[in-house]
Design a protein around this motif. Structure first.
Motif, short mmCIF file in Angstrom:
data_model
loop_
_atom_site.label_atom_id
_atom_site.label_comp_id
_atom_site.label_asym_id
_atom_site.label_seq_id
_atom_site.Cartn_x
_atom_site.Cartn_y
_atom_site.Cartn_z
N ALA A 160 0.82 -1.22 0.00
CA ALA A 160 0.00 0.00 0.00
C ALA A 160 0.85 1.26 0.00
O ALA A 160 0.32 2.38 0.07
CB ALA A 160 -0.92 0.00 1.21
N GLY A 161 2.17 1.10 -0.06
CA GLY A 161 3.05 2.27 -0.07
C GLY A 161 3.36 2.82 1.31
O GLY A 161 3.78 3.98 1.44
N LEU A 162 3.17 2.00 2.34
CA LEU A 162 3.42 2.42 3.72
C LEU A 162 4.56 1.61 4.33
O LEU A 162 4.91 0.54 3.82
CB LEU A 162 2.17 2.21 4.57
N LYS A 163 5.11 2.11 5.43
CA LYS A 163 6.06 1.36 6.23
C LYS A 163 5.41 1.02 7.56
O LYS A 163 4.62 1.80 8.09
CB LYS A 163 7.34 2.17 6.48
N LEU A 164 5.76 -0.13 8.11
CA LEU A 164 5.20 -0.53 9.40
C LEU A 164 6.25 -0.38 10.49
O LEU A 164 7.42 -0.72 10.31
CB LEU A 164 4.71 -1.97 9.36
N ALA A 165 5.81 0.14 11.64
CA ALA A 165 6.71 0.30 12.78
C ALA A 165 6.05 -0.26 14.04
O ALA A 165 4.82 -0.37 14.11
CB ALA A 165 7.07 1.78 12.98
N TYR A 166 6.89 -0.59 15.01
CA TYR A 166 6.41 -1.11 16.29
C TYR A 166 6.88 -0.18 17.40
O TYR A 166 8.07 0.13 17.50
CB TYR A 166 6.94 -2.53 16.53
N HIS A 167 5.94 0.26 18.24
CA HIS A 167 6.24 1.15 19.36
C HIS A 167 6.30 0.36 20.66
O HIS A 167 5.41 -0.45 20.95
CB HIS A 167 5.16 2.24 19.45
N VAL A 194 10.21 -4.14 8.64
CA VAL A 194 9.69 -3.75 9.96
C VAL A 194 10.66 -2.80 10.64
O VAL A 194 11.84 -3.11 10.81
CB VAL A 194 9.47 -4.99 10.85
N TYR A 195 10.13 -1.65 11.04
CA TYR A 195 10.94 -0.64 11.72
C TYR A 195 10.41 -0.46 13.14
O TYR A 195 9.36 -1.00 13.50
CB TYR A 195 10.89 0.67 10.94
N PHE A 196 11.14 0.29 13.93
CA PHE A 196 10.77 0.46 15.33
C PHE A 196 10.70 1.94 15.69
O PHE A 196 11.53 2.73 15.25
CB PHE A 196 11.77 -0.26 16.23
N GLU A 197 9.66 2.24 16.46
CA GLU A 197 9.54 3.58 17.03
C GLU A 197 9.96 3.45 18.49
O GLU A 197 9.27 2.83 19.30
CB GLU A 197 8.09 4.07 16.94
N LEU A 198 11.14 3.98 18.80
CA LEU A 198 11.70 3.79 20.13
C LEU A 198 11.18 4.86 21.08
O LEU A 198 11.43 6.05 20.88
CB LEU A 198 13.22 3.84 20.07
N GLY A 219 20.10 1.73 12.31
CA GLY A 219 19.16 2.02 11.24
C GLY A 219 17.74 1.56 11.44
O GLY A 219 16.86 1.90 10.65
N ARG A 220 17.45 0.83 12.51
CA ARG A 220 16.11 0.23 12.66
C ARG A 220 15.13 1.13 13.39
O ARG A 220 13.92 0.90 13.33
CB ARG A 220 16.19 -1.12 13.37
N PHE A 221 15.64 2.15 14.08
CA PHE A 221 14.76 2.98 14.90
C PHE A 221 14.44 4.28 14.15
O PHE A 221 15.00 5.34 14.41
CB PHE A 221 15.42 3.26 16.25
N LYS A 222 13.49 4.17 13.22
CA LYS A 222 13.19 5.27 12.31
C LYS A 222 12.44 6.41 13.00
O LYS A 222 12.41 7.53 12.49
CB LYS A 222 12.35 4.76 11.13
N MET A 223 11.81 6.10 14.14
CA MET A 223 11.06 7.13 14.87
C MET A 223 11.34 6.99 16.35
O MET A 223 11.68 5.92 16.84
CB MET A 223 9.56 7.00 14.59
N TRP A 224 11.17 8.11 17.06
CA TRP A 224 11.31 8.13 18.52
C TRP A 224 10.09 8.79 19.14
O TRP A 224 9.46 9.66 18.53
CB TRP A 224 12.51 8.94 18.97
N HIS A 225 9.81 8.41 20.38
CA HIS A 225 8.97 9.22 21.26
C HIS A 225 9.89 9.89 22.26
O HIS A 225 10.73 9.22 22.90
CB HIS A 225 7.95 8.35 21.99
#
Length: 290
Positions: A160-167, A194-198, A219-225
């Motif tokens: 679908a043109g999206l990336k999936l991440a796990y928080h 699969v990427y991770f939001e840390l 490189g796996r932690f594409k997003m942070w909180h």
């Protein structure tokens, strides 16, 4: 068309500017400051338009959504209606937290398909899994099953043109026969899908070091909180820059992490109100971290 000579001159001037002004180098790599909208969960359902206007006024340019469901959509608004309000305020929903119904537990794709469609309408980059219910994360086999489901969802997202991440929260760092749930998720998921939001707060709260995770999984932690720990009560949040977490080393290591987006989040313990808190966090980050 830019000639090769002009390109060399232009890049040479840019390099000179960087050497002359370190702040110029910083601005060339400046990250947008995002907000996880769960921070404003008491305000949003009452007045989505007014709340998002205040988010933009505080300086934020990106947001991460939460709370989507097939029945209520986004606080009673369709994805199209929410997209219009975001656009009107110069905000981009680059990620969203989607619970995916029961997909992680029984493979039912109904909510996952609806979530993917909503994220596409919002023109998000990431669809993020925010939580795993306690009965489904009690042992190694549970985490392996979750990892398998996450891989399945990631393939659907990619189509679908999206990336999936796990928080993460802190429970993923509990050991099961000497192995943490987070280690299983990192190992058993496809690193190309699969990427991770840390969530930096929860990593530190669990007694772990984000820098170690960056080094071991570059490189796996594409997003942070980004949320801070209160000085008096470490179980509570506080405005970024007002607590005990030193975020500077993490931002220095952002490239190793792979971070492309980060979001301020505050779940409790607001200054006088949540709007003042998000402004305080924005001001500190914009002046001291990016």
């Amino acid at each position: 068309m830019i000639s090769r000579r002009n390109f060399i001159v232009t890049t040479g001037l840019a390099a000179t500017a960087v050497l002359a002004s370190p702040s110029f180098a910083l601005s060339m790599n400046k990250k947008e400051i995002g907000l996880q909208l769960y921070t404003l969960r008491d305000e949003l359902p009452k007045d989505v338009k007014g709340t998002l206007e205040k988010v933009a006024k505080a300086g934020y340019t990106t947001v991460e959504t939460y709370g989507f469901s097939i029945k209520d959509q986004f606080w009673g608004l369709t994805p199209q209606e929410l997209k219009k309000i975001l656009d009107d305020n110069g905000l981009k929903a680059v990620s969203g937290h989607y619970n995916l119904g029961s997909f992680l537990y029984d493979g039912n794709t109904t909510e996952l398909v609806a979530s993917i469609e909503a994220a596409k309408i919002l023109k998000s980059e990431f669809l993020t899994i925010p939580w795993v219910d306690e009965p489904f994360r009690r042992n190694i086999e549970d985490y392996k099953k979750i990892a398998s489901r996450v891989n399945e969802a990631a393939k659907m997202c990619k189509k679908a043109g999206l990336k999936l991440a796990y928080h993460n929260h802190d429970f993923e760092f509990k050991k099961h026969d000497g192995v943490t749930g987070y280690e299983i998720l990192l190992k058993e998921t496809d690193k190309d899908l699969v990427y991770f939001e840390l969530d930096l707060y929860w990593v530190i709260h669990s007694g772990n070091d984000p820098l170690k995770l960056f080094k071991e999984n570059p490189g796996r932690f594409k997003m942070w909180h980004v949320k801070d720990k209160d000085k008096k009560n470490n179980d509570l949040n506080t405005e970024v820059g007002s607590g005990i977490i030193d975020f500077k080393p993490f931002f220095v290591a952002a490239k190793q992490s792979g971070m492309v987006h980060f979001f301020v989040e505050q779940e409790n313990n607001f200054a006088s109100n949540s709007f003042e808190s998000i402004k305080m966090s924005y001001d500190f980050i914009s002046k001291s971290l990016v």
